[in-house]
Scaffold this motif. Structure first.
Motif, PDB file in Angstrom:
ATOM      1  N   ARG A  92       0.832  -1.207   0.000  1.00 36.14           N
ATOM      2  CA  ARG A  92       0.000   0.000   0.000  1.00 36.14           C
ATOM      3  C   ARG A  92       0.864   1.253   0.000  1.00 36.14           C
ATOM      4  O   ARG A  92       0.559   2.229  -0.710  1.00 36.14           O
ATOM      5  CB  ARG A  92      -0.903   0.020   1.231  1.00 36.14           C
ATOM      6  N   ASN A 513      -6.858  -2.782   0.455  1.00 33.20           N
ATOM      7  CA  ASN A 513      -5.612  -3.217  -0.174  1.00 33.20           C
ATOM      8  C   ASN A 513      -5.075  -2.113  -1.076  1.00 33.20           C
ATOM      9  O   ASN A 513      -5.581  -0.979  -1.057  1.00 33.20           O
ATOM     10  CB  ASN A 513      -5.811  -4.539  -0.931  1.00 33.20           C
ATOM     11  N   LEU A 519     -11.321  -5.003   2.460  1.00 28.52           N
ATOM     12  CA  LEU A 519     -11.009  -6.395   2.753  1.00 28.52           C
ATOM     13  C   LEU A 519     -11.988  -6.972   3.766  1.00 28.52           C
ATOM     14  O   LEU A 519     -12.374  -6.306   4.738  1.00 28.52           O
ATOM     15  CB  LEU A 519      -9.587  -6.521   3.293  1.00 28.52           C
TER      16      LEU A 519
END
Length: 587
Positions: A92, A513, A519
């Motif tokens: 990230r 993500n 997520l």
């Protein structure tokens, strides 16, 4: 009733929220040929972005490069990794650093948004490797919002704290020049005031400055860009639930004008509706105690955690839920939200002490670290001990601002509202008398002030290092030597104002993500669901690397989400909302 049975409109992408991240996502999604609907809970668009500084922290940006700036992907990675550590996945972090400069170039090329590099605005942690003394933070240029026509009145007005004299727009670069009392600042301020006053035609329409700056400029230029694309933005839409079919988010349920509606999203939903700082129940559940929404500098009614709860109902994972974008605040009687103290703490001639009368922090430290220090200092003490006090003398009062108190040379005590005395500010002829009013030990306060006065003589704060780095000195008074952040407190009367552990939003939120996909708790992306800005857990972890560390990631992951959505293949028409016969949104 199944969502397929609802004869409602369907779009390729639904974006929840109307701040900078939301509208950036809408611009890029529309330019990918997708039909887009933007939904805003309140009756004004712009969200917290509209009252912010509008800055973005973009390492290795093209504006700095064009000026000969000495930045690189390697330096940026070294600095960001040193700041964030292991709190955020490397993928990230690297995605942000790679995509942020691209986002900025493309946004300026395709929209009305324009930025200028703040060459003198340093990274917040100058002691870390890879930091720069300026160039990574960018400041919006002035934008004439009269081109919004009637939409101008639907935009959330700029915060009074970001306006010169509470009325006139100015850039962060201009504000810095005035606050640091740099050469020519008085003439610059006079010119800005005259520009506002002489705009006779517009003054007959509104007291609001049509020449927007900071967050107002960013929001107005993005809104004009959406208008150019005929992207609908609905106000007064309270999104209550996500609609899910076969494990995929396919729309939202909302209340609009008292009516429940189901709106389909063929490709996905982007949650960009901010954090949860205005929801006291969620604050009590997740944030350090004590924690009050009244201390927040964000608009009441917004940022109540709607997106968070809707996604959690679908099993979404979260992170950083005990963190905010902390900033010390002052509550002004009669105002709807607290005022942040971003810069005044660096001015020379003031001291911050706890309820015992002791210093506990570098007053000029980055605002996130300042409030974190308030909580650390309060460990083992009662909740009533959390608030701190900023104390200053008559010399400071005459020359500098502190929250709503403009310098006395402009706003003497006689012009302050009577109800502010012994409520917003306290005043006494001696430090001992002031301590008595604040309920603190006079001897401890006197000793703290005398010790700081001694540091001011040689400019070396041997306790907390105030003024000892380029960030501290950014808002110091360049005319004060040897340390622009240190001056003695000696001239009566003395003043005090309470500082609370405030914020400009929550840092914690939905875990995403590198594609901005939300997520699930099982670690897999929830199909069709994205989150950006304060609706998501910050890519900056528990840190604040530089000015614009909130909006830079919000807009960058908006860009990423829009492109990722556009690249998705349409799923089996027999399984999606397209099979329901829902009408197609405007492209």
């Amino acid at each position: 009733m199944s969502i397929h049975e609802q004869p409602q409109t369907s779009y390729d992408v639904i974006i929840v929220g109307s701040g900078a991240g939301a509208m950036t996502a809408a611009v890029f999604a529309a330019d990918q040929g997708l039909s887009v609907l933007v939904l805003e809970k309140s009756q004004q668009f712009g969200g917290t972005s509209a009252i912010s500084g509008g800055g973005i922290w973009i390492p290795n940006n093209h504006h700095f490069t064009a000026k000969g700036g000495n930045d690189s992907p390697e330096k940026a990675w070294t600095y960001l990794k040193a700041a964030v550590g292991e709190r955020v996945a490397d993928k990230r972090l690297r995605t942000y650093l790679e995509q942020a400069p691209k986002m900025l170039r493309e946004l300026e090329a395709c929209s009305h948004v324009r930025y200028a590099v703040a060459e003198k605005y340093p990274d917040y942690y100058p002691h870390l490797p890879g930091s720069l003394p300026g160039g990574r933070s960018l400041d919006p240029e002035i934008f004439d919002a009269s081109v919004l026509e009637e939409e101008f009145h639907n935009m959330r007005p700029a915060s009074i704290t970001t306006l010169l004299m509470g009325k006139v727009s100015w850039t962060a670069r201009q504000a810095h020049r005035a606050m640091s009392r740099s050469f020519g600042w008085r003439l610059m301020v006079l010119g800005l005031l005259l520009r506002y006053r002489l705009d006779f035609k517009w003054r007959r329409k509104s007291e609001l400055d049509r020449r927007t700056a900071l967050g107002g400029s960013l929001v107005a230029s993005l809104r004009r860009s959406l208008m150019d694309r005929d992207v609908p933005l609905w106000l007064g839409c309270d999104v209550q639930e996500l609609q899910v079919e076969d494990g995929r988010v396919v729309g939202v349920k909302l209340m609009r004008d008292g009516q429940e509606q189901l709106i389909g999203a063929r490709l996905g939903v982007i949650l960009a509706s901010g954090g949860f700082e205005q929801n006291q129940a969620l604050r009590d559940r997740y944030l350090p105690k004590p924690s009050r929404r009244e201390w927040s500098a964000t608009p009441p009614g917004n940022n109540t955690g709607t997106a968070l709860r809707a996604a959690q109902a679908q099993g979404a994972a979260t992170d950083l839920m005990d963190w905010c974008w902390w900033t010390p605040t002052i509550s002004v009687p009669g105002e709807e939200k607290a005022r942040p103290l971003f810069v005044e703490r660096a001015f020379p001639g003031a001291i911050v002490v706890n309820q015992q009368g002791r210093r506990f922090v570098n007053e000029a430290a980055p605002y996130l670290e300042f409030v974190d220090a308030m909580y650390r200092n309060n460990r083992g003490k009662g909740p009533e001990q959390l608030s701190a006090w900023v104390i200053f003398d008559a010399h400071f009062r005459f020359h500098y601002a502190m929250g709503p108190l403009m310098p006395a040379q402009i706003m003497p005590d006689s012009r302050l509202p009577a109800q502010w005395l012994d409520n917003l500010y306290y005043k006494a002829d001696t430090l001992a008398q002031l301590a008595a009013r604040l309920g603190m030990d006079a001897g401890v306060l006197q000793a703290s002030v005398e010790r700081l006065n001694g540091f001011a003589q040689d400019g070396n704060d041997r306790d907390f290092g105030r003024g000892g780095n380029v960030f501290d000195r950014y808002y110091g008074d360049v005319n004060v030597k040897p340390n622009p952040c240190l001056a003695p407190l000696r001239k009566a009367p003395f003043y005090a104002m309470r500082i609370d552990a405030g914020d400009i939003g929550t840092k914690g939120g939905l875990l995403t993500n590198e594609h901005a996909q939300v997520l699930h708790e099982n670690g897999q992306p929830i199909a069709g669901l994205y989150a950006i800005g304060n609706a998501s857990a910050s890519v900056m972890g528990t840190t604040y690397p530089g000015a614009g560390g909130t909006l830079g990631p919000a807009m960058t992951f908006a860009y990423i989400a829009a492109r990722h959505l556009a690249a998705q293949q349409v799923w089996n028409p027999g399984q999606g909302m397209a099979a329901a016969g829902l009408s197609e949104g405007t492209r």
